[in-house]
Design a protein around this motif. Structure first.
Motif, PDB file in Angstrom:
ATOM      1  N   GLY A  98       0.817  -1.208   0.000  1.00  0.00           N
ATOM      2  CA  GLY A  98       0.000   0.000   0.000  1.00  0.00           C
ATOM      3  C   GLY A  98       0.848   1.253   0.000  1.00  0.00           C
ATOM      4  N   ALA A  99       1.863   1.275   0.859  1.00  0.00           N
ATOM      5  CA  ALA A  99       2.755   2.434   0.914  1.00  0.00           C
ATOM      6  C   ALA A  99       3.491   2.609  -0.407  1.00  0.00           C
ATOM      7  CB  ALA A  99       3.744   2.281   2.067  1.00  0.00           C
ATOM      8  N   TYR A 132      -5.037   5.595   1.479  1.00  0.00           N
ATOM      9  CA  TYR A 132      -3.878   4.972   2.142  1.00  0.00           C
ATOM     10  C   TYR A 132      -3.684   5.396   3.595  1.00  0.00           C
ATOM     11  CZ  TYR A 132      -2.847   3.396  -2.552  1.00  0.00           C
ATOM     12  OH  TYR A 132      -2.942   2.796  -3.795  1.00  0.00           O
ATOM     13  N   PHE A 133      -3.628   6.680   3.865  1.00  0.00           N
ATOM     14  CA  PHE A 133      -3.353   7.113   5.230  1.00  0.00           C
ATOM     15  C   PHE A 133      -4.423   6.694   6.241  1.00  0.00           C
ATOM     16  CE2 PHE A 133      -0.068  10.726   4.421  1.00  0.00           C
ATOM     17  CZ  PHE A 133       0.858   9.769   4.063  1.00  0.00           C
ATOM     18  N   PRO A 134      -5.712   6.646   5.872  1.00  0.00           N
ATOM     19  CA  PRO A 134      -6.698   6.161   6.848  1.00  0.00           C
ATOM     20  C   PRO A 134      -6.422   4.733   7.318  1.00  0.00           C
ATOM     21  CG  PRO A 134      -7.813   7.343   5.097  1.00  0.00           C
ATOM     22  CD  PRO A 134      -6.381   7.186   4.659  1.00  0.00           C
ATOM     23  N   VAL A 135      -5.891   3.893   6.440  1.00  0.00           N
ATOM     24  CA  VAL A 135      -5.574   2.507   6.817  1.00  0.00           C
ATOM     25  C   VAL A 135      -4.470   2.484   7.865  1.00  0.00           C
ATOM     26  CG1 VAL A 135      -4.642   0.310   5.984  1.00  0.00           C
ATOM     27  CG2 VAL A 135      -6.310   1.571   4.597  1.00  0.00           C
ATOM     28  N   PHE A 136      -3.424   3.269   7.640  1.00  0.00           N
ATOM     29  CA  PHE A 136      -2.313   3.296   8.580  1.00  0.00           C
ATOM     30  C   PHE A 136      -2.717   3.973   9.892  1.00  0.00           C
ATOM     31  CE2 PHE A 136      -0.075   3.276   4.380  1.00  0.00           C
ATOM     32  CZ  PHE A 136       0.434   1.993   4.499  1.00  0.00           C
ATOM     33  N   GLU A 137      -3.553   4.992   9.797  1.00  0.00           N
ATOM     34  CA  GLU A 137      -4.050   5.661  11.006  1.00  0.00           C
ATOM     35  C   GLU A 137      -4.815   4.675  11.888  1.00  0.00           C
ATOM     36  OE1 GLU A 137      -4.881   9.448  13.193  1.00  0.00           O
ATOM     37  OE2 GLU A 137      -3.339   8.709  11.821  1.00  0.00           O
TER      38      GLU A 137
END
Length: 220
Positions: A98-99, A132-137
């Protein structure tokens, strides 16, 4: 004493930069042999050093390792940054992919015509904020690291992605407080902090000279 890994690539980020990051995070010193000319690239081809005729290539532990993910997975496994079991590894792989998808959007825009760069950077922002960032958050809700609450190569790649997004959109990361905290904490890990200092082997954003060299060497 083991010899230092030797990294063969252009003098810029591209596909080699996550490898530099991971070696640095693991505290491994490395050397670099930059490919600046078509002749240097063709020499690697003639020597059979490039498995699929592609860079990057890393000489390490008596091997010439090609393909970015293969290199990264080897380093992560060797230096205990690839989870504690098979299930943790597959989660790490998902986060890394994902990143990488997000980072690829940023890297590709440097090679686009000027008329398309703005549109591509808007896509970067949209994907970072909505995909992407919501998943990591969410993954960092109850732990300091993405998987198994210990540093893995997914965390190293995520930090690189966060900093890359900040370079093109400085208003995105503040929307994600856990990512902001993650960035600050992981940037203070001693090996990573050293890599982030001026004068390290961390490479800057691509400029016109770098792009011209890559196009000349690969002839595209």
């Amino acid at each position: 004493m083991c010899e230092k890994p030797i990294l063969h690539y252009f003098n810029g980020r591209g596909r080699m930069e996550p490898i530099r990051w991971l070696l640095a995070a693991a505290g491994v010193e490395f050397e670099e042999k930059f490919v600046d000319t078509r002749e240097q690239y063709e020499k690697l081809l003639e020597d059979g050093s490039l498995l699929f005729q592609q860079l990057p290539m890393v000489e390490m532990d008596g091997m010439k390792i090609s393909q970015t993910k293969a290199i990264l997975q080897y380093i992560a496994s060797k230096y205990n940054m690839y989870g504690k079991n098979l299930k943790e590894r597959v989660v790490i792989d998902m986060y890394v992919d994902g990143a990488f998808d997000l980072m690829a959007l940023i890297l590709s825009h440097f090679f686009m015509p000027e008329s398309e760069k703005g549109k591509q950077l808007e896509l970067v922002k949209k994907r970072a904020v909505n995909r992407y960032f919501p998943v990591f958050e969410k993954a960092l809700k109850d732990q300091d690291f993405l998987v198994g609450n210990q540093l893995s190569w997914a965390d190293v790649v995520l930090l690189e992605a966060i900093l890359m997004v900040e370079e093109v959109h400085d208003d995105v990361v503040p929307l994600f407080p856990r990512l902001q905290d993650f960035k600050e904490r992981t940037s203070e890990i001693s090996t990573i902090k050293k890599f982030l200092q001026p004068g390290s082997q961390k490479k800057p954003m691509a400029d016109a000279e770098y792009i011209a060299i890559v196009r000349k060497v690969l002839q595209f």
